[in-house]
Write a protein that holds these residues in place. Structure first.
Motif, mmCIF file in Angstrom:
data_model
loop_
_atom_site.group_PDB
_atom_site.id
_atom_site.type_symbol
_atom_site.label_atom_id
_atom_site.label_comp_id
_atom_site.label_asym_id
_atom_site.label_seq_id
_atom_site.Cartn_x
_atom_site.Cartn_y
_atom_site.Cartn_z
ATOM 1 N N VAL A 196 0.839 -1.191 0.000
ATOM 2 C CA VAL A 196 0.000 0.000 0.000
ATOM 3 C C VAL A 196 0.876 1.243 0.000
ATOM 4 C CG1 VAL A 196 -1.899 -1.147 1.160
ATOM 5 C CG2 VAL A 196 -0.171 0.022 2.517
ATOM 6 N N GLU A 197 0.326 2.333 -0.525
ATOM 7 C CA GLU A 197 1.052 3.607 -0.596
ATOM 8 C C GLU A 197 0.357 4.622 0.297
ATOM 9 O OE1 GLU A 197 1.771 7.257 -3.792
ATOM 10 O OE2 GLU A 197 0.865 5.364 -4.435
ATOM 11 N N LYS A 198 1.113 5.246 1.196
ATOM 12 C CA LYS A 198 0.549 6.284 2.055
ATOM 13 C C LYS A 198 0.486 7.584 1.265
ATOM 14 C CE LYS A 198 0.771 8.040 6.761
ATOM 15 N NZ LYS A 198 1.470 7.975 8.065
ATOM 16 N N VAL A 199 -0.735 8.072 1.065
ATOM 17 C CA VAL A 199 -0.934 9.243 0.209
ATOM 18 C C VAL A 199 -0.776 10.527 0.995
ATOM 19 C CG1 VAL A 199 -2.553 10.445 -1.304
ATOM 20 C CG2 VAL A 199 -2.481 7.950 -1.287
ATOM 21 N N SER A 200 -1.493 10.646 2.128
ATOM 22 C CA SER A 200 -1.439 11.882 2.898
ATOM 23 C C SER A 200 -1.966 11.635 4.287
ATOM 24 C CB SER A 200 -2.261 12.981 2.215
ATOM 25 O OG SER A 200 -3.629 12.616 2.199
ATOM 26 N N ALA A 201 -1.668 12.582 5.169
ATOM 27 C CA ALA A 201 -2.251 12.603 6.505
ATOM 28 C C ALA A 201 -2.812 13.993 6.711
ATOM 29 C CB ALA A 201 -1.197 12.285 7.564
ATOM 30 N N TYR A 232 -4.500 5.905 2.523
ATOM 31 C CA TYR A 232 -3.661 4.926 1.828
ATOM 32 C C TYR A 232 -4.293 4.566 0.484
ATOM 33 C CZ TYR A 232 -1.412 4.229 6.373
ATOM 34 O OH TYR A 232 -0.734 4.416 7.564
ATOM 35 N N ARG A 233 -3.419 4.376 -0.516
ATOM 36 C CA ARG A 233 -3.872 3.895 -1.819
ATOM 37 C C ARG A 233 -3.550 2.409 -1.919
ATOM 38 N NH1 ARG A 233 -1.991 7.450 -4.914
ATOM 39 N NH2 ARG A 233 -3.925 8.439 -5.615
ATOM 40 N N PHE A 234 -4.585 1.611 -2.147
ATOM 41 C CA PHE A 234 -4.403 0.171 -2.292
ATOM 42 C C PHE A 234 -4.294 -0.167 -3.776
ATOM 43 C CE2 PHE A 234 -5.651 0.403 2.009
ATOM 44 C CZ PHE A 234 -5.359 -0.803 2.619
ATOM 45 N N PRO A 235 -3.488 -1.178 -4.113
ATOM 46 C CA PRO A 235 -3.253 -1.500 -5.535
ATOM 47 C C PRO A 235 -4.424 -2.255 -6.143
ATOM 48 C CG PRO A 235 -2.089 -3.048 -4.140
ATOM 49 C CD PRO A 235 -2.698 -2.035 -3.210
ATOM 50 N N GLU A 236 -4.330 -2.486 -7.441
ATOM 51 C CA GLU A 236 -5.349 -3.246 -8.159
ATOM 52 C C GLU A 236 -5.350 -4.704 -7.720
ATOM 53 O OE1 GLU A 236 -4.324 -2.812 -12.229
ATOM 54 O OE2 GLU A 236 -4.910 -0.697 -12.352
ATOM 55 N N ASN A 237 -6.500 -5.360 -7.929
ATOM 56 C CA ASN A 237 -6.694 -6.798 -7.721
ATOM 57 C C ASN A 237 -6.559 -7.238 -6.267
ATOM 58 O OD1 ASN A 237 -7.125 -7.319 -10.518
ATOM 59 N ND2 ASN A 237 -4.907 -7.159 -10.847
ATOM 60 N N CYS A 238 -6.905 -6.339 -5.337
ATOM 61 C CA CYS A 238 -6.998 -6.745 -3.936
ATOM 62 C C CYS A 238 -8.301 -7.520 -3.719
ATOM 63 C CB CYS A 238 -6.994 -5.521 -3.017
ATOM 64 S SG CYS A 238 -5.427 -4.648 -2.929
ATOM 65 N N GLN A 239 -8.277 -8.394 -2.737
ATOM 66 C CA GLN A 239 -9.511 -9.054 -2.294
ATOM 67 C C GLN A 239 -9.913 -8.445 -0.960
ATOM 68 O OE1 GLN A 239 -10.139 -13.364 -3.074
ATOM 69 N NE2 GLN A 239 -7.932 -13.407 -3.433
ATOM 70 N N VAL A 240 -11.155 -7.981 -0.874
ATOM 71 C CA VAL A 240 -11.620 -7.293 0.328
ATOM 72 C C VAL A 240 -12.719 -8.118 0.990
ATOM 73 C CG1 VAL A 240 -12.584 -5.167 1.260
ATOM 74 C CG2 VAL A 240 -11.100 -5.072 -0.752
ATOM 75 N N PHE A 288 -7.980 1.843 -4.959
ATOM 76 C CA PHE A 288 -8.959 2.524 -4.123
ATOM 77 C C PHE A 288 -8.257 3.137 -2.913
ATOM 78 C CE2 PHE A 288 -8.781 -1.943 -3.039
ATOM 79 C CZ PHE A 288 -8.757 -1.993 -1.653
ATOM 80 N N LEU A 289 -8.948 4.084 -2.274
ATOM 81 C CA LEU A 289 -8.387 4.846 -1.160
ATOM 82 C C LEU A 289 -9.085 4.477 0.139
ATOM 83 C CD1 LEU A 289 -8.207 8.405 -2.790
ATOM 84 C CD2 LEU A 289 -6.327 6.771 -2.530
ATOM 85 N N ILE A 290 -8.278 4.285 1.212
ATOM 86 C CA ILE A 290 -8.799 3.997 2.540
ATOM 87 C C ILE A 290 -8.235 5.027 3.509
ATOM 88 C CG2 ILE A 290 -8.855 2.351 4.457
ATOM 89 C CD1 ILE A 290 -10.503 1.407 2.155
ATOM 90 N N GLU A 291 -9.123 5.611 4.317
ATOM 91 C CA GLU A 291 -8.704 6.545 5.357
ATOM 92 C C GLU A 291 -8.788 5.845 6.705
ATOM 93 O OE1 GLU A 291 -10.000 10.946 5.743
ATOM 94 O OE2 GLU A 291 -11.235 9.837 7.199
ATOM 95 N N THR A 292 -7.694 5.883 7.465
ATOM 96 C CA THR A 292 -7.669 5.254 8.786
ATOM 97 C C THR A 292 -7.546 6.328 9.858
ATOM 98 O OG1 THR A 292 -5.270 4.973 8.689
ATOM 99 C CG2 THR A 292 -6.628 3.151 7.879
ATOM 100 N N PRO A 293 -8.108 6.096 11.041
ATOM 101 C CA PRO A 293 -8.038 7.097 12.110
ATOM 102 C C PRO A 293 -6.677 7.095 12.801
ATOM 103 C CG PRO A 293 -9.224 5.162 12.869
ATOM 104 C CD PRO A 293 -8.916 4.928 11.417
ATOM 105 N N GLY A 294 -6.299 8.240 13.354
ATOM 106 C CA GLY A 294 -5.110 8.322 14.189
ATOM 107 C C GLY A 294 -3.785 8.262 13.473
ATOM 108 N N ASN A 295 -3.778 8.395 12.157
ATOM 109 C CA ASN A 295 -2.521 8.360 11.397
ATOM 110 C C ASN A 295 -1.733 7.084 11.672
ATOM 111 O OD1 ASN A 295 -0.626 9.276 9.598
ATOM 112 N ND2 ASN A 295 0.360 10.702 11.029
#
Length: 721
Positions: free
Chosen positions: A192-197, A206-214, A229-236
């Motif tokens: 995963v790639e950390k995009v911003s806080a 975080y940006r998740f790559p293609e072909n993930c299974q959720v 796709f993008l996921i936002e997590t709490p608390g950095n």
């Protein structure tokens, strides 16, 4: 064999039909209905007579009452009745299979929708161009007029919410709260790639790559995410990957669905374009210069679509990349301002511009279907979701008739047919072309929209139309559906490919129908040019955003006109308490009434979903059609032509049965389930609105039936036609 490939293909022992033969068959049925059935209605039922002087001549004032060329008036009437309903409803109903929707569109428009439009128009012309409420007053008395007026006001507000929701889902971003325990399996050696806080709580994105299974919930099948796709997590917090490349998302995580800055920019541009057209025609050329203004409008709109390509990633992107709530506020602000402005400044030029786009784009789509002749990859009858699914809750009966409404029968058309149109009819014989013919055109709009959606691959269709929170609920059913379908030839586009081809737009979970139709239209237009051997897929993003603009322009035109109509109705009601409200030019009254109406439909959009708002819209719209058909039936009975009453009575009975059944199920099952899920205010409001409209229609039917019985038994002396 070649002829068979044009009509259908055989895959894994099943027939897959192509679109062209079904479209040709539908066109033939519509032509036969116009040639014979509308002629019967004109000669026998409505008894049209050109020797009668129409209201356009008897009350000619050059403003409201003005004789208008038949084809010019046809264009005006079609532009007024053809909103987003026939575009969106057939797309959502694809979950039941394409055949139920296709049959209802073809049969319903010929025997119900066009009959209502033509006979309401004839009734209004015979009664000095009066409104539906005034016709009710004439035929059934003052109580009926009050009931009809109250029902129309509430129905218009519900309809504006349904149409506005489609725009919000197509343009606005969203934040989807993920369930605790959501797990993501990364493919291969990816990370995963950390995009911003950002934010006060330092939330990380975080940006998740293609072909993930959720795994959206424990003990549910995984959903394959072919796109990033993008996921936002709490608390950095940092995401930890275990030895199986699995990531357990922390509680409170959100999936971020970005909005469409390109689409928002393009649609925003249509507002100044309309203002310039209105100013040029009215103030500069004093009623002239229509050709020049038309050319400017068409070129400017196409230029806006092209220029929008440079908005994503530019310094202007933050101004057009709106969240869901920001889109609702922008839409409500537009509706408020547009409904208060003079009609010549924005409403009329936008209507005029949209009529070009409506007719031109539908004609282009018909040609595109003929040339591309796409496979209808959706099953004719989808056994998997006959009792409801991701796009529409409820059984195929009665909800397919509620989901698909405007293209088969629409109560809102009765407002137009008893509004501006009857005041401009030159001859009674024109009623057939304008009333019946324009509705057949709307039916054709619904048919090509259904074909565009049915031509999409089922996996692509459901990836777009399944909301992210409901993905775990339907994943098992979707997997079974995909397994049961024939194996189609290679080269089918998946969601990740389509997202890239349409300019990087986020498509997953874009419920509401508008995005699905835009993708289907873009795919047909692209495939229709495949014979050129040019790299036409590179322009699919322009087709997509043109389609989004095409849909949204219809909706915005309906929103500003609908808000204005509802404002007039509310001012008329308030005028009974404080007479100054009845003056539509009294600014304080206009502002207050407009604010109340706008706040009403905006609140419904904010608190609702497509699975609740669209059924409410369908129920309200169909019940208004029941009222219109009941009034026309009463008119026939009162004018000693009861022998022809079955042409309106039979469709009225059918629409009443389906709509009342749907209303009872919504009030008894679906809305209470919202209350149990914690959406107390939304559930109670939806129940109250639906019950109110049902009661209004029930009371009108009681008044109408008692009148019919009284006239037919001789207790009441009928009026003469």
């Amino acid at each position: 064999m070649l002829l068979a490939n044009i009509f259908f293909e055989e895959q894994d022992g099943r027939l897959i039909w192509h679109a062209m033969p079904l479209l040709l068959g539908a066109l033939c049925v519509l032509a036969i209905a116009y040639r014979y059935y509308s002629a019967f209605l004109a000669a026998k039922v409505a008894a049209l007579d050109d020797s009668r002087l129409t209201p356009a001549y008897r009350f000619r004032d050059g403003h409201n009452y003005d004789p208008t060329n038949k084809w010019v008036l046809f264009g005006h009437h079609f532009a007024a009745i053809s909103g987003a309903g026939p575009l969106i409803g057939p797309v959502l109903a694809i979950q039941y299979g394409y055949m139920p929707g296709l049959l209802w569109l073809v049969i319903g428009v010929c025997l119900a929708g066009a009959v209502q439009d033509m006979l309401v128009l004839a009734a209004s012309v015979r009664r000095d161009g009066k409104s539906l409420a005034e016709i009710a007053r004439t035929e059934l008395g003052r109580p009926a007029a009050i009931i009809v007026s109250a029902a129309i006001l509430f129905i218009v507000v519900i309809a504006l919410a349904g149409l506005g929701f489609v725009v919000v889902k197509a343009l606005g971003g969203d934040e989807v709260r993920l369930a605790e325990g959501t797990r993501v399996i990364l493919p291969g050696e990816t990370s995963v790639e950390k995009v911003s806080a950002h934010g006060s709580e330092q939330k990380a994105v975080y940006r998740f790559p293609e072909n993930c299974q959720v795994y959206y919930a424990p003990s549910t099948p995984p959903t394959l995410r072919s796109e990033e796709f993008l996921i936002e997590t709490p608390g950095n917090s940092s995401l930890i990957t275990d030895e199986t490349s699995a990531i357990d998302l922390p509680a409170g995580s959100l999936e971020l669905v970005p909005g469409s800055s390109w689409g928002t920019f393009t649609i925003a541009c249509t507002i100044p374009i309309g203002l310039v057209m209105g100013w040029y025609i009215t103030k500069v050329r004093k009623g002239g210069g229509i050709a020049a203004a038309s050319a400017f409008g068409v070129v400017a709109v196409l230029a806006a679509v092209i220029v929008g390509n440079w908005i994503p990633g530019s310094v202007l992107e933050p101004f057009f990349l709106l969240t869901k709530n920001q889109t609702i506020i922008a839409l409500a602000s537009y509706g408020f301002i547009a409904s208060v402005l003079p009609v010549w400044l924005l409403l009329c030029p936008r209507d005029y511009l949209s009529s070009f786009l409506k007719i031109g784009t539908i004609a282009l789509l018909v040609v595109g279907v003929m040339v591309a002749n796409p496979r209808l990859q959706c099953p004719p009858l989808n056994q998997q979701f006959l009792h409801g699914g991701p796009t529409f809750k409820g059984d195929i009966f009665p909800f397919v008739f509620i989901c698909i409404m405007c293209g088969s029968i629409s109560g809102f058309h009765s407002l137009v047919a008893s509004g501006t149109t009857p005041k401009m009819v030159q001859k009674e014989s024109h009623i057939r072309t304008i009333g019946y013919g324009a509705m057949l055109m709307e039916g054709l709009v619904g048919i090509v929209a259904l074909i565009a959606a049915a031509a999409l691959g089922p996996r692509l269709y459901y990836d777009i139309n399944t909301s992210l929170p409901e993905a775990p609920k339907y994943q098992k059913d979707l997997d079974e559906l995909y397994t049961s379908l024939p194996h189609l030839p290679a080269g089918q586009r998946d969601l990740a490919q389509v997202q890239t081809m349409v300019g990087g737009e986020a498509l997953r979970g874009r419920t509401g129908g508008a995005v699905t139709l835009a993708v289907g239209m873009a795919q047909i237009f692209t495939d229709a040019l495949d014979w050129t051997r040019l790299p036409v897929e590179t322009i699919m993003k322009y087709w997509y955003h043109f389609a989004i603009m095409f849909e949204a322009l219809f909706i915005l035109t309906t929103i500003d006109a609908g808000t204005r109509i509802a404002r007039f109705l509310l001012q008329e009601a308030l005028g009974k308490v404080y007479p100054k409200f009845e003056r539509t030019d009294w600014l304080p009254g206009a502002l207050l009434a407009t604010f109340v109406v706008t706040a009403g439909w905006a609140l419904l959009i904010k608190t609702g979903s497509i699975s609740t708002i669209w059924p409410m819209f369908g129920i309200a719209n169909q019940l208004l059609a029941v009222m219109a058909l009941a009034l026309v039936t009463t008119l026939l009975v009162n004018s000693r032509r009861a022998r022809y009453a079955p042409v309106t009575l039979l469709p009225m009975i059918f629409v009443t049965a389906t709509t009342m059944t749907a209303g009872a199920q919504m009030v008894g099952i679906q809305f209470p389930s919202m209350i149990q899920a914690g959406q107390v205010w939304t559930g109670v409001l939806n129940i109250a609105l639906t019950i109110f409209v049902i009661i209004c229609v029930g009371l009108l039917l009681l008044l109408a039936i008692s009148r019919w019985i009284g006239v037919l038994t001789g207790m009441i002396v009928p009026t003469r036609g």
